[in-house]
Design an enzyme around this catalytic site. Structure first.
Site, PDB file in Angstrom:
ATOM      1  N   GLN A  77      29.734  38.628  35.937  1.00  0.00           N
ATOM      2  CA  GLN A  77      30.662  38.805  37.276  1.00  0.00           C
ATOM      3  C   GLN A  77      29.657  39.729  38.241  1.00  0.00           C
ATOM      4  O   GLN A  77      29.967  39.538  39.422  1.00  0.00           O
ATOM      5  CB  GLN A  77      31.795  39.621  36.811  1.00  0.00           C
ATOM      6  CG  GLN A  77      32.884  38.652  36.093  1.00  0.00           C
ATOM      7  CD  GLN A  77      33.099  37.469  36.998  1.00  0.00           C
ATOM      8  OE1 GLN A  77      33.461  37.362  38.056  1.00  0.00           O
ATOM      9  NE2 GLN A  77      32.646  36.186  36.425  1.00  0.00           N
ATOM     10  N   GLU A  89      41.440  39.462  37.471  1.00  0.00           N
ATOM     11  CA  GLU A  89      41.131  38.117  37.483  1.00  0.00           C
ATOM     12  C   GLU A  89      40.828  37.371  36.412  1.00  0.00           C
ATOM     13  O   GLU A  89      41.516  36.471  35.951  1.00  0.00           O
ATOM     14  CB  GLU A  89      39.918  38.435  38.617  1.00  0.00           C
ATOM     15  CG  GLU A  89      39.834  36.566  39.188  1.00  0.00           C
ATOM     16  CD  GLU A  89      38.470  36.386  39.906  1.00  0.00           C
ATOM     17  OE1 GLU A  89      37.741  37.450  39.969  1.00  0.00           O
ATOM     18  OE2 GLU A  89      38.238  35.732  40.408  1.00  0.00           O
ATOM     19  N   HIS A  90      39.764  37.907  35.668  1.00  0.00           N
ATOM     20  CA  HIS A  90      39.270  37.365  34.452  1.00  0.00           C
ATOM     21  C   HIS A  90      39.475  38.366  33.104  1.00  0.00           C
ATOM     22  O   HIS A  90      38.975  39.377  33.584  1.00  0.00           O
ATOM     23  CB  HIS A  90      37.907  36.793  34.446  1.00  0.00           C
ATOM     24  CG  HIS A  90      37.651  35.923  35.493  1.00  0.00           C
ATOM     25  ND1 HIS A  90      37.058  36.348  36.551  1.00  0.00           N
ATOM     26  CD2 HIS A  90      37.666  34.780  35.747  1.00  0.00           C
ATOM     27  CE1 HIS A  90      36.689  35.458  37.356  1.00  0.00           C
ATOM     28  NE2 HIS A  90      37.020  34.226  36.907  1.00  0.00           N
ATOM     29  N   ASP A 138      34.301  28.927  34.770  1.00  0.00           N
ATOM     30  CA  ASP A 138      34.035  29.083  36.241  1.00  0.00           C
ATOM     31  C   ASP A 138      33.904  27.407  36.667  1.00  0.00           C
ATOM     32  O   ASP A 138      34.033  27.171  37.734  1.00  0.00           O
ATOM     33  CB  ASP A 138      32.833  29.657  36.412  1.00  0.00           C
ATOM     34  CG  ASP A 138      33.054  31.320  36.979  1.00  0.00           C
ATOM     35  OD1 ASP A 138      34.072  31.498  36.881  1.00  0.00           O
ATOM     36  OD2 ASP A 138      31.956  32.006  36.910  1.00  0.00           O
ATOM     37  N   HIS A 145      81.282  28.161  60.224  1.00  0.00           N
ATOM     38  CA  HIS A 145      81.081  27.626  58.867  1.00  0.00           C
ATOM     39  C   HIS A 145      82.352  27.414  58.173  1.00  0.00           C
ATOM     40  O   HIS A 145      82.341  26.340  57.610  1.00  0.00           O
ATOM     41  CB  HIS A 145      80.287  28.709  58.013  1.00  0.00           C
ATOM     42  CG  HIS A 145      78.567  28.850  58.290  1.00  0.00           C
ATOM     43  ND1 HIS A 145      78.405  29.319  59.656  1.00  0.00           N
ATOM     44  CD2 HIS A 145      77.586  28.661  57.486  1.00  0.00           C
ATOM     45  CE1 HIS A 145      76.990  29.311  59.532  1.00  0.00           C
ATOM     46  NE2 HIS A 145      76.580  29.123  58.487  1.00  0.00           N
ATOM     47  N   HIS A 185      27.747  38.326  41.175  1.00  0.00           N
ATOM     48  CA  HIS A 185      28.385  37.786  42.319  1.00  0.00           C
ATOM     49  C   HIS A 185      28.132  38.519  43.581  1.00  0.00           C
ATOM     50  O   HIS A 185      27.936  37.895  44.635  1.00  0.00           O
ATOM     51  CB  HIS A 185      29.992  37.541  42.246  1.00  0.00           C
ATOM     52  CG  HIS A 185      30.189  36.316  41.381  1.00  0.00           C
ATOM     53  ND1 HIS A 185      30.004  35.129  41.753  1.00  0.00           N
ATOM     54  CD2 HIS A 185      30.686  36.166  40.002  1.00  0.00           C
ATOM     55  CE1 HIS A 185      30.178  33.962  40.971  1.00  0.00           C
ATOM     56  NE2 HIS A 185      30.777  34.656  39.966  1.00  0.00           N
TER      57      HIS A 185
END
Lengths: 427, 427
Positions: free
Chosen positions: B253, B321-322, B355, B414, B256
């Protein structure tokens, strides 16, 4: 009401340029949020004094206030509310999703785990817009989803009181965290917390321009529902429909707001003319005539198509919040309706049936967004997690491929993460 | 890698202050959007010349370019891609929802109609971030949902060429509308259309700050996916785990982005120290060492808990996230994990498996938003319409109640819409 025939080239739109707030309003909202973040309850208290005109020392609604609300509510209305709650629960329970998983032959397990949000905040407007139905429609999906903590905020009147209908609706659903606060300060309190309110994960519910701007501002830190535009109805009918009923339905949306849009689409010019005349007639005796008349004049229209096919195409282009189909066989047209928030079939399903009572949610996509969005749903209060469990044999079979793909994307460390497993049984 | 013991009072967060763009950037983006709205293709062409440094006369990718991309792609990689497509399709087909309806005893029919969006646009970044997997992960859910028109945009290189991997991925999925355009101008073209591109209903896919700002700007006119923050991984492990593997996963990770966050949570100080040493060791030989090292130093951390319970609480607070769970019995902990985008169970499920290859989507909630959001899903490309069909007897039974409720909310028109039906059999 104006009548137009449909010409092929025309692009229909319900799109109105909605108040997106001035720079000044955005600045105000941002500074209120910063102040609440920094000064918590004390900041909220001072904005309540300033904007709602009342000093509220302890904003939490008391048991006594709830009891008082019950005594001031008409008992017949309480019965209707209870029936509505039952209907809304019944419908929303069908939206519940289950976690699922499956195994591949190689032993790999994949799945999707569904979990409720931990908490949600519901904003309920004050004053004449303090609708008990807003409480039901926002709280019941969250409760059904399994949200454990639901906080309700609503601005107090100048006398420090809240609408009995709103209080009873909340109490009937078992909501105890009800706070007298409104505007951007209430949204900030829900998003970031104060000494008395724990922050929530998602904020839903309608509000004025300050509330809408504040929701946009806190979005990302918490989730929000869509920012709703003014209400819309499209009625699609053929010559079997009764003009009086269609006119009444068009006006039921028009009375909401001067920006509301009431549109009638038909293949019958005779019906179009009769409906137009009925609208003018019924407008005369409406208490909210001024609002309804402005809406009908500015955003209302009757479109006359040559054929029912053309009429249906027009409806799909409009992508209305509410769609009534009042034709010989409304069910037969359902398959061809692509875009609409809620679809009401037949003359015994006028839109107000759905607003309050039938069961489906009244928080619906407006302004043509039914092309891509949906009514508020139980799944809006749940989130999904992917589950990936590779077996050793599946991993070993594909490790080389996965590493190669990673390298294709230039991500060496990804490839090494895979390859670090390949030296079997070594430590 | 720094090691911290967990103290009860600490609030954990993966939250980084993400680049929200400067006022200058927002202004630029707004003016690009206005220009594309007004001048269409010609405006897009001129921004492509300015920002991508190439004159593109006809942005639509030709059949010949696709064929050329195939010849330049390694055939083993094509096989991997095809297997990945099969896996991703298989998983996403399980997310498909059906329309449903039910009848009450009184003859009322209620339901929820599920419809695919008409169209979707997918943004694929250019340069080194031109990942074929982005194409697969954004396009396959849309295809599975039944979206009929999918448009792909991606910025050309200075030579006017696109990544062969991206082109082949799109071609394998049958996407023909591939346009050489990027940045805010491509988002504007997708949202509002030009002479060559019809507007779409939803835009997904990652991009730089200009793309992110443009997506925010057009949101409401079209739908968008979430604006993704930098990537994150949390690994939860006990003393049975292998330090080398955990370190490799943390680095996968970290490579990235300098803002990526790699966090390790464990109840074993011995393991913590071993992983920390391994990270330092493995960093030395990484091609993207500079990025990974900065990420590990600035946003990486090892948290050592006293007990596994405390470790799990920490994971839930982080809402990553992961999440990898590498313990004796990872499945046994699954029920206690509340917030995570994707959960990887066991040492044979390192994050890179998901991924690219396994099947679940890699578009995941970041920055702690897994508390309330979900991976990109087939249902994100569908919308729901409520169906309400009251029977005459159900309507007559409840008409009075519904009208009373409407009057409680101050909405006379109404109530009259309901009552207009009560004069039975009259016209």
């Amino acid at each position: 009401m104006k009548i137009k025939t449909i010409s092929g080239a025309e692009r229909f739109s319900l799109k109105r340029s909605i108040d997106a707030g001035t720079d000044e309003q955005r600045k105000t909202v941002r500074s209120i949020i910063e102040d609440v973040k920094a000064n918590g309850d004390q900041a909220v208290r001072s904005y309540t004094a300033r904007f709602d005109g009342i000093e509220i020392d302890s904003p939490l609604v008391t048991k006594e206030e709830i009891e008082k609300a019950y005594t001031s509510l008409d008992s017949q209305l309480l019965q209707v509310m209870r029936q509505a709650i039952e209907n809304i629960r019944e419908y929303h329970e069908r939206q519940l999703q289950s976690s699922w998983f499956y195994h591949r032959k190689d032993g790999t397990m994949l799945g999707q785990k569904v979990t409720a949000l931990d908490s949600a905040g519901v904003y309920v407007p004050g004053g004449t817009a303090a609708y008990p139905s807003s409480v039901l429609m926002n709280v019941i999906p969250a409760l059904t989803a399994g949200v454990e903590r639901i906080v309700l905020v609503t601005p107090p009147g100048k006398d420090g009181q809240l609408s009995p209908g709103v209080l009873v609706a909340a109490a009937e659903l078992g909501i105890k965290d009800i706070y007298k606060m409104g505007g951007a300060q209430a949204i900030a309190a829900l998003a970031y917390g104060t000494e008395t309110i724990e922050p929530v994960d998602k904020i839903t519910g309608p509000g004025n321009i300050y509330v809408a701007l504040a929701k946009r501002e806190v979005f990302g830190d918490v989730d929000i529902d869509m920012i709703a535009g003014p209400s819309e109805i499209v009625v699609l009918a053929d010559e079997t429909a009764i003009p009086r009923e269609i006119a009444a339905d068009l006006l039921s949306q028009a009375e909401h707001d001067k920006l509301s849009s009431s549109v009638f689409v038909t293949d019958s010019m005779t019906l179009a003319e009769a409906v137009s005349a009925e609208v003018n007639e019924q407008l005369k005796t409406l208490p909210r005539r001024e609002i309804a008349e402005a809406a009908v004049n500015d955003y209302g229209c009757i479109y006359v198509a040559e054929t029912m096919d053309e009429a249906i195409d027009t409806v799909n282009t409009l992508a209305p919040e509410h769609l009534e189909i009042i034709t010989q066989s409304p069910e037969a047209l359902l398959g061809r309706i692509k875009h609409a928030g809620a679809i009401f079939l037949g003359r015994y399903s006028p839109e107000p049936v759905g607003d309050y009572f039938a069961g489906p949610n009244h928080v619906l996509p407006t302004n043509g967004t039914a092309r891509f969005s949906s009514p508020l749903n139980v799944t809006d209060f749940q989130k999904r997690s992917s589950i990936i469990s590779y077996s050793q044999s599946a991993f070993e079979e594909h490790a080389e491929s996965i590493a190669a793909f990673a390298r294709l994307e230039g991500l060496e460390a990804h490839a090494r993460s895979i390859e670090s497993r390949e030296r079997r049984n070594s430590k």
